[in-house]
Design a protein around this motif. Structure first.
Motif, short mmCIF file in Angstrom:
data_model
loop_
_atom_site.label_atom_id
_atom_site.label_comp_id
_atom_site.label_asym_id
_atom_site.label_seq_id
_atom_site.Cartn_x
_atom_site.Cartn_y
_atom_site.Cartn_z
N SER A 121 -19.13 10.67 -13.33
CA SER A 121 -19.13 12.00 -13.45
C SER A 121 -17.85 12.69 -14.24
CB SER A 121 -19.21 12.77 -11.97
OG SER A 121 -18.06 12.33 -11.38
N THR A 122 -17.92 13.42 -15.19
CA THR A 122 -17.02 14.18 -15.96
C THR A 122 -16.94 15.58 -15.76
OG1 THR A 122 -16.75 12.20 -17.40
CG2 THR A 122 -15.93 14.13 -17.83
N LEU A 123 -16.38 16.42 -15.39
CA LEU A 123 -16.33 17.70 -15.22
C LEU A 123 -15.70 18.29 -16.63
CD1 LEU A 123 -17.05 20.31 -13.78
CD2 LEU A 123 -14.70 20.18 -12.85
N LEU A 124 -16.50 19.25 -17.41
CA LEU A 124 -16.05 19.76 -18.57
C LEU A 124 -15.43 21.17 -18.24
CD1 LEU A 124 -18.22 17.47 -19.53
CD2 LEU A 124 -17.79 18.65 -21.63
N VAL A 125 -14.39 21.48 -18.74
CA VAL A 125 -13.84 23.00 -18.57
C VAL A 125 -13.14 23.64 -19.64
CG1 VAL A 125 -13.08 22.11 -16.10
CG2 VAL A 125 -11.39 21.81 -18.01
N LEU A 126 -12.86 24.70 -19.58
CA LEU A 126 -12.12 25.50 -20.52
C LEU A 126 -11.20 24.70 -21.56
CD1 LEU A 126 -11.90 28.69 -21.70
CD2 LEU A 126 -9.97 28.73 -20.17
N VAL A 127 -11.61 25.01 -23.01
CA VAL A 127 -10.96 24.16 -23.96
C VAL A 127 -9.65 24.54 -24.19
CG1 VAL A 127 -10.66 23.81 -26.47
CG2 VAL A 127 -13.07 23.91 -25.30
N GLY A 128 -9.12 25.82 -23.67
CA GLY A 128 -7.87 26.26 -24.01
C GLY A 128 -6.83 25.73 -22.80
N LEU A 129 -7.33 25.18 -21.78
CA LEU A 129 -6.24 24.41 -20.80
C LEU A 129 -5.82 23.14 -21.49
CD1 LEU A 129 -8.59 24.34 -17.52
CD2 LEU A 129 -6.96 25.92 -18.28
N PHE A 130 -6.52 22.55 -22.57
CA PHE A 130 -6.02 21.48 -23.26
C PHE A 130 -4.96 21.72 -24.42
CE2 PHE A 130 -9.76 20.52 -20.95
CZ PHE A 130 -9.53 19.46 -20.19
N ARG A 131 -4.79 23.01 -24.52
CA ARG A 131 -3.56 23.56 -25.59
C ARG A 131 -2.17 23.62 -24.63
NH1 ARG A 131 -7.38 21.77 -27.95
NH2 ARG A 131 -8.93 23.19 -29.26
N LEU A 132 -2.07 23.63 -23.44
CA LEU A 132 -1.08 23.93 -22.76
C LEU A 132 -0.22 22.70 -22.50
CD1 LEU A 132 -2.52 26.15 -20.06
CD2 LEU A 132 -1.52 26.84 -21.89
N PRO A 133 1.01 22.90 -22.99
CA PRO A 133 1.78 21.40 -22.95
C PRO A 133 2.12 20.88 -21.36
CG PRO A 133 3.21 23.46 -23.42
CD PRO A 133 1.75 23.94 -23.60
N VAL A 134 2.18 19.61 -21.41
CA VAL A 134 2.33 18.94 -20.16
C VAL A 134 0.93 19.06 -19.26
CG1 VAL A 134 3.67 18.53 -18.13
CG2 VAL A 134 4.83 19.30 -20.15
N PHE A 135 0.54 20.29 -18.93
CA PHE A 135 -0.67 20.69 -17.88
C PHE A 135 -2.07 19.95 -18.47
CE2 PHE A 135 -4.17 23.41 -16.79
CZ PHE A 135 -4.03 23.27 -15.33
N ARG A 136 -1.94 19.98 -19.80
CA ARG A 136 -3.12 19.06 -20.62
C ARG A 136 -3.22 17.68 -19.91
NH1 ARG A 136 -1.75 16.04 -25.36
NH2 ARG A 136 -3.85 16.49 -26.12
N GLU A 137 -1.89 16.81 -20.03
CA GLU A 137 -1.64 15.56 -19.49
C GLU A 137 -2.44 15.46 -18.16
OE1 GLU A 137 -0.93 14.07 -22.03
OE2 GLU A 137 0.08 15.59 -22.99
N TYR A 138 -2.10 16.40 -17.03
CA TYR A 138 -2.49 16.29 -15.89
C TYR A 138 -4.01 16.34 -15.55
CZ TYR A 138 -3.04 17.89 -11.10
OH TYR A 138 -3.35 18.39 -9.86
N THR A 139 -4.69 17.46 -16.62
CA THR A 139 -5.98 17.70 -16.49
C THR A 139 -6.74 16.63 -16.87
OG1 THR A 139 -5.87 18.82 -18.58
CG2 THR A 139 -6.03 20.20 -16.58
N MET A 140 -6.09 15.82 -18.04
CA MET A 140 -6.88 14.62 -18.44
C MET A 140 -6.79 13.56 -17.43
SD MET A 140 -6.39 14.21 -22.56
CE MET A 140 -4.82 14.62 -22.94
N PHE A 141 -5.66 13.53 -16.67
CA PHE A 141 -5.48 12.31 -15.78
C PHE A 141 -6.44 12.46 -14.78
CE2 PHE A 141 -0.59 11.67 -16.40
CZ PHE A 141 -0.57 10.99 -17.56
N LEU A 142 -7.10 13.81 -14.42
CA LEU A 142 -8.14 14.09 -13.40
C LEU A 142 -9.30 13.58 -13.96
CD1 LEU A 142 -7.44 17.42 -11.42
CD2 LEU A 142 -8.18 15.28 -10.64
N GLY A 143 -9.49 13.48 -15.20
CA GLY A 143 -10.91 13.11 -15.97
C GLY A 143 -11.51 14.56 -16.34
N LEU A 144 -10.69 15.68 -16.48
CA LEU A 144 -11.30 16.72 -17.06
C LEU A 144 -11.30 16.55 -18.43
CD1 LEU A 144 -9.55 19.11 -14.83
CD2 LEU A 144 -11.91 18.64 -14.25
#
Length: 336
Positions: free
Chosen positions: A144-167
């Motif tokens: 399973s892969t949850l797809l979320v708001l594109v803008g979250l992956f523009r935020l520095p450092v936070f984007r790494e955390y979201t990707m580690f979660l598999g988002l």
């Protein structure tokens, strides 16, 4: 549906004080991450640019530019983050449960629509982006892969955390990657209603925004991915929200903010300073798959046909399980 106070008494009965404390802290962590972590990371990195530590953010921003397209190319999911014990405590706080109603063949790919968005989407996050609700055990062979708001992956450092979660970002490129570069057994999970639907999230309200949202059906037809409806009962009950009427100043401001930023600011409250959600069970029920043929250039008639089939299946799923999941018989599903 029980009141927040009655629910809290029932949900903490039989638990030790230590367990209750861990659940509260874990839930506060999740809420704080949702509300503040992205902004905090961004402000911190820009602040460091004007200190003696400026090489650190400078190197990171260069890295972010080089790594810009990684989220749409599968990201960097880690089982370590998805298996954190904090997710088990978050699950137990409400509690959250994942329910299977039909088999999903691991030799196929799926687009799963999860409804409703709610304020923070705890049901979607916990069931499909952590290992705490047993998705792998219920659906062996599926990822399973949850797809979320594109803008979250523009935020520095936070984007790494979201990707580690598999988002991953909810974009056409992400879906194409999932459905073509990862073989079979993929379940791409999309909150169809998005930010617009969060504005209708309140106890006793079951309003979904999806009549004009057909992009997920087009992608399903293009790649022959079966459609699966899912409903998170209780998601709208865990916070109280001030809902502004259509055309009011408050709603116009929310819509304007959503248009600019991609998400809608909600005036909501829970318990304990208003930030902690009420302990009301969230039951995510996954429905039966809708078989979708592969039509690379589907017509509008075909898209409308499968979109209608999906809405009918979702409505059926809602009404079949609403009573067993805590709603009364007179609750209706409104799709706009």
């Amino acid at each position: 549906m029980n009141s927040g106070i009655d629910s809290n008494k029932g949900m903490t009965k039989g638990k030790t004080k230590g367990k209750v404390f861990l659940e509260v802290v874990s839930t506060l962590q999740a809420v704080s991450t949702f509300l503040f972590l992205g902004v905090a990371c961004t402000l911190l990195m820009f602040y460091l640019m004007f200190t003696s530590l400026w090489p650190i953010p400078t190197l990171y921003f260069v890295w972010q530019v080089v790594d810009w397209h990684t989220p749409e190319r599968g990201g960097r999911k880690t089982t370590f983050v998805r298996n954190w014990r904090v997710w088990d405590h978050l699950r137990d706080f409400f509690p959250i449960k994942l329910v299977k109603t039909a088999e999903l063949n691991p030799n196929k790919n799926y687009i799963v629509g999860i409804h409703p968005h709610g304020i923070m989407g705890f049901g979607a996050l916990t069931c499909f982006s952590t290992e705490s609700c047993g998705f792998k055990e219920l659906f062996p062979g599926l990822r399973s892969t949850l797809l979320v708001l594109v803008g979250l992956f523009r935020l520095p450092v936070f984007r790494e955390y979201t990707m580690f979660l598999g988002l991953l970002p909810v974009s056409k490129k992400s879906l194409v990657h999932l459905l073509t570069n990862r073989g079979k057994g993929n379940a791409a999970v999309i909150v169809i209603g998005g930010a617009a639907e969060s504005l209708f999230s309140a106890p006793g309200i079951n309003t979904l925004v999806m009549r004009q949202r057909k992009g997920f059906v087009r992608v399903a037809l293009e790649f022959g991915a079966d459609l699966v409806p899912a409903y998170a009962f209780g998601e709208n009950e865990i916070f109280k929200q001030v809902i502004f009427s259509e055309g009011s100043l408050g709603r116009r401001l929310q819509d304007l903010f959503k248009k600019i930023m991609g998400f809608a600011p909600c005036l909501f409250a829970g318990e304990h300073m208003g930030i902690l959600p009420y302990r009301i069970p969230i039951t995510t029920v996954v429905g039966s798959p809708i078989s979708v043929p592969k039509h690379i250039k589907a017509t509008e008639e075909e898209v409308d046909h499968f979109h209608n089939l999906y809405m009918e299946a979702l409505s059926k799923l809602f009404h079949e399980h609403k009573v067993s999941c805590g709603l009364s018989e007179n609750h209706e599903l409104r799709i706009i």
